[in-house]
Design a protein around this motif. Sequence first.
Motif, PDB file in Angstrom:
ATOM      1  N   THR A  64      -5.881  -3.871   7.690  1.00  0.00           N
ATOM      2  CA  THR A  64      -5.875  -3.687   6.237  1.00  0.00           C
ATOM      3  C   THR A  64      -7.064  -2.871   5.775  1.00  0.00           C
ATOM      4  N   MET A  65      -8.245  -3.191   6.253  1.00  0.00           N
ATOM      5  CA  MET A  65      -9.441  -2.474   5.791  1.00  0.00           C
ATOM      6  C   MET A  65      -9.482  -1.043   6.315  1.00  0.00           C
ATOM      7  N   ALA A  66      -9.037  -0.831   7.544  1.00  0.00           N
ATOM      8  CA  ALA A  66      -8.972   0.542   8.057  1.00  0.00           C
ATOM      9  C   ALA A  66      -7.968   1.368   7.269  1.00  0.00           C
ATOM     10  N   PHE A  67      -6.871   0.736   6.872  1.00  0.00           N
ATOM     11  CA  PHE A  67      -5.885   1.428   6.042  1.00  0.00           C
ATOM     12  C   PHE A  67      -6.482   1.796   4.682  1.00  0.00           C
ATOM     13  N   TYR A  68      -7.119   0.848   4.013  1.00  0.00           N
ATOM     14  CA  TYR A  68      -7.729   1.140   2.715  1.00  0.00           C
ATOM     15  C   TYR A  68      -8.692   2.317   2.830  1.00  0.00           C
ATOM     16  N   ARG A  69      -9.503   2.282   3.863  1.00  0.00           N
ATOM     17  CA  ARG A  69     -10.497   3.329   4.066  1.00  0.00           C
ATOM     18  C   ARG A  69      -9.838   4.694   4.220  1.00  0.00           C
ATOM     19  N   ALA A  70      -8.847   4.788   5.092  1.00  0.00           N
ATOM     20  CA  ALA A  70      -8.182   6.068   5.325  1.00  0.00           C
ATOM     21  C   ALA A  70      -7.467   6.563   4.077  1.00  0.00           C
ATOM     22  N   GLN A  71      -6.823   5.664   3.371  1.00  0.00           N
ATOM     23  CA  GLN A  71      -6.067   6.034   2.171  1.00  0.00           C
ATOM     24  C   GLN A  71      -6.994   6.574   1.084  1.00  0.00           C
ATOM     25  N   ILE A  72      -8.084   5.875   0.838  1.00  0.00           N
ATOM     26  CA  ILE A  72      -9.003   6.279  -0.228  1.00  0.00           C
ATOM     27  C   ILE A  72      -9.718   7.575   0.124  1.00  0.00           C
ATOM     28  N   VAL A  73     -10.129   7.708   1.378  1.00  0.00           N
ATOM     29  CA  VAL A  73     -10.837   8.927   1.784  1.00  0.00           C
ATOM     30  C   VAL A  73      -9.943  10.146   1.629  1.00  0.00           C
ATOM     31  N   LEU A  74      -8.697  10.071   2.094  1.00  0.00           N
ATOM     32  CA  LEU A  74      -7.793  11.211   1.931  1.00  0.00           C
ATOM     33  C   LEU A  74      -7.481  11.447   0.458  1.00  0.00           C
ATOM     34  N   GLY A  75      -7.290  10.363  -0.300  1.00  0.00           N
ATOM     35  CA  GLY A  75      -6.993  10.517  -1.723  1.00  0.00           C
ATOM     36  C   GLY A  75      -8.093  11.250  -2.469  1.00  0.00           C
ATOM     37  N   LEU A  76      -9.350  10.881  -2.221  1.00  0.00           N
ATOM     38  CA  LEU A  76     -10.469  11.567  -2.876  1.00  0.00           C
ATOM     39  C   LEU A  76     -10.581  13.009  -2.397  1.00  0.00           C
ATOM     40  N   ARG A  77     -10.470  13.207  -1.095  1.00  0.00           N
ATOM     41  CA  ARG A  77     -10.659  14.550  -0.540  1.00  0.00           C
ATOM     42  C   ARG A  77      -9.653  15.536  -1.145  1.00  0.00           C
ATOM     43  N   ASP A  78      -8.389  15.126  -1.218  1.00  0.00           N
ATOM     44  CA  ASP A  78      -7.371  16.021  -1.758  1.00  0.00           C
ATOM     45  C   ASP A  78      -7.471  16.151  -3.274  1.00  0.00           C
ATOM     46  N   TYR A  79      -7.799  15.063  -3.965  1.00  0.00           N
ATOM     47  CA  TYR A  79      -7.939  15.130  -5.424  1.00  0.00           C
ATOM     48  C   TYR A  79      -9.038  16.121  -5.801  1.00  0.00           C
ATOM     49  N   ALA A  80     -10.197  15.995  -5.131  1.00  0.00           N
ATOM     50  CA  ALA A  80     -11.303  16.905  -5.425  1.00  0.00           C
ATOM     51  C   ALA A  80     -10.926  18.347  -5.091  1.00  0.00           C
ATOM     52  N   ARG A  81     -10.342  18.549  -3.921  1.00  0.00           N
ATOM     53  CA  ARG A  81      -9.978  19.901  -3.488  1.00  0.00           C
ATOM     54  C   ARG A  81      -8.965  20.539  -4.423  1.00  0.00           C
ATOM     55  N   ARG A  82      -7.933  19.800  -4.779  1.00  0.00           N
ATOM     56  CA  ARG A  82      -6.886  20.377  -5.621  1.00  0.00           C
ATOM     57  C   ARG A  82      -7.365  20.606  -7.045  1.00  0.00           C
ATOM     58  N   CYS A  83      -8.332  19.829  -7.495  1.00  0.00           N
ATOM     59  CA  CYS A  83      -8.850  19.995  -8.859  1.00  0.00           C
ATOM     60  C   CYS A  83     -10.040  20.942  -8.926  1.00  0.00           C
ATOM     61  N   GLY A  84     -10.439  21.491  -7.787  1.00  0.00           N
ATOM     62  CA  GLY A  84     -11.485  22.505  -7.777  1.00  0.00           C
ATOM     63  C   GLY A  84     -12.900  21.971  -7.729  1.00  0.00           C
TER      64      GLY A  84
END
Length: 566
Positions: free
Chosen positions: A276-296
Amino acid sequence: MIKITVAQLNPTIGDIEGNVARMVDAARQAVAEGSQLVVFTELSLTAYYPGDLLDEPSFLQRVDQGIAALQAASRGLPGLHWVVGAPLPTEGPGKRLLNMLLVIKDGEVVLRYAKQLLPTYNIFDERRHFEPGPDVAKVLRIGTMQIGFMICEDGWNDAGTDYRINPFERMRDAAPDLVVSINASPSNIGKREQRHQIFSAASRRHRLPVLWVNQVGGHDQLVYDGASFAVLPEEGVVYEARRFTEDIRTLSFDGSRFLAASGEPLPPVPAEGLSTMAFYRAQIVLGLRDYARRCGFTRVVVGSSGGIDSALTLALAVEALGPDQVVGVTMPSSFSSAGSVDDSVDLCRQLGITLHTHPIADIVSAFGRQFEAGFGQPLQGLALENLQARVRGTVLMAYSNSRGHLLLTTGNKSEISVGYCTLYGDTNGGLGLLGDLYKTEVFALSRHLNEAAGRELIPQAIIDKEPSAELAPGQKDTDSLPPYPVLDEILKVLIEGDRLPAAEHEAASRFVEQLQQDEAGRALVDRVRGMIARNEYKRRQAPPIIRVRSRAFGTGRQMPIAAKHL
């Protein structure tokens, strides 16, 4: 024997030209590896989900141009079948569009299939834009194989509980050698196992092998984990693509087995996925990385209070973007403890990030004097506590504006649920990383990060300290709230209910049932229920959060503000 390339890509919503380029690259790889078929994902041309971009004529014109570009590219790769997803116009009454699957070969569209089951629940709203397709199965001969095609939700109703139509039954009657399902299935805890169970059962029941292909990447609140897979009627899941990353892989299928492109057997797929914790970590890290990248954005800023929420936010941001791209700001007031400032310094040193100090005591005092002069009464109590949070929020937004950093808000699901946050203060920001984690999970994920790193990324002093907003002398969260282990179990039942994973639902329900055995417990549950209802207006104005659970605030829980909830 047929070779199939699974193109698990990370498309960007609306970037049709960029998405086409990525698809063409994958198709070239497919040809180089000897494939007859390359499979992309649901709405792969536009990425899922375009929302009301689908109402804009100029967007639909770009869709047409994208399809033309794919057809032109396919002429340069003769013999390859491209399975792509795109929104296309329909004829007759109803919505103007169909959620379509196209098979393109040598510049021509050789098969069209329209999605039949359009999810309109939780985070989905496809009936807003699409008309259901006809109740038919579509099959195409490719080489010696008959291939059937489905789109995402079409495969989720084999139990017959959600829709009157079951596309799997039509597919069984068509008797293909293989079913290819294209998907845009967002990730949450337990979703991987749920997919495997549903499609393994359908494959076994109808005696149909299935290749299930999913997109990957973060799109606003949602994260798609990829995890494309192949399933056989007897063996179950026999192949799984990587999670949380792009993965272009060629498989061989001989009518009864999936093999590697070379013909070698595939490695076994573990039944258990990430913890569960490894999943949360991977999900949040990818979510932030793509959100920041796509929003410039390339850099982020976080208010560092010395507490657990800001500490975990900073640690996850460093993993997603790197320490050079993350800045912390500590803003002590007259009520801040020396330990909190010291803990922020220690945290940022451990993470290798810059920490700025911006005291707010003088600003708060000046505001209080001006308030009293203007309104004839002193600023005190809750208004004074909230002022401190709002001054901090203003400082952080000013830093964000002046430096071009994305401000990350730090609220967790427990606090957001009951309104234990200050509107226009600690709710300021462009994205929340912890907004779908209960407070007890924030502590658990912090401990997980330390264990995975083999050192104290987050100082133990921060994990051990009693939570406090430090907006008043000696203030503790438990002055206003039940202890978090109690509050979180109540919240799970009231907010997620039977959407929880089975074991979690059973444990939380049993806890709340025991709590309600006496009058005080019943009063506590009713109090929490009322707090959730009264604070809908705050959640409506809060930044988007990264979804990790089956029911998250935002599009996944749409509640009225001006309503009687009790």
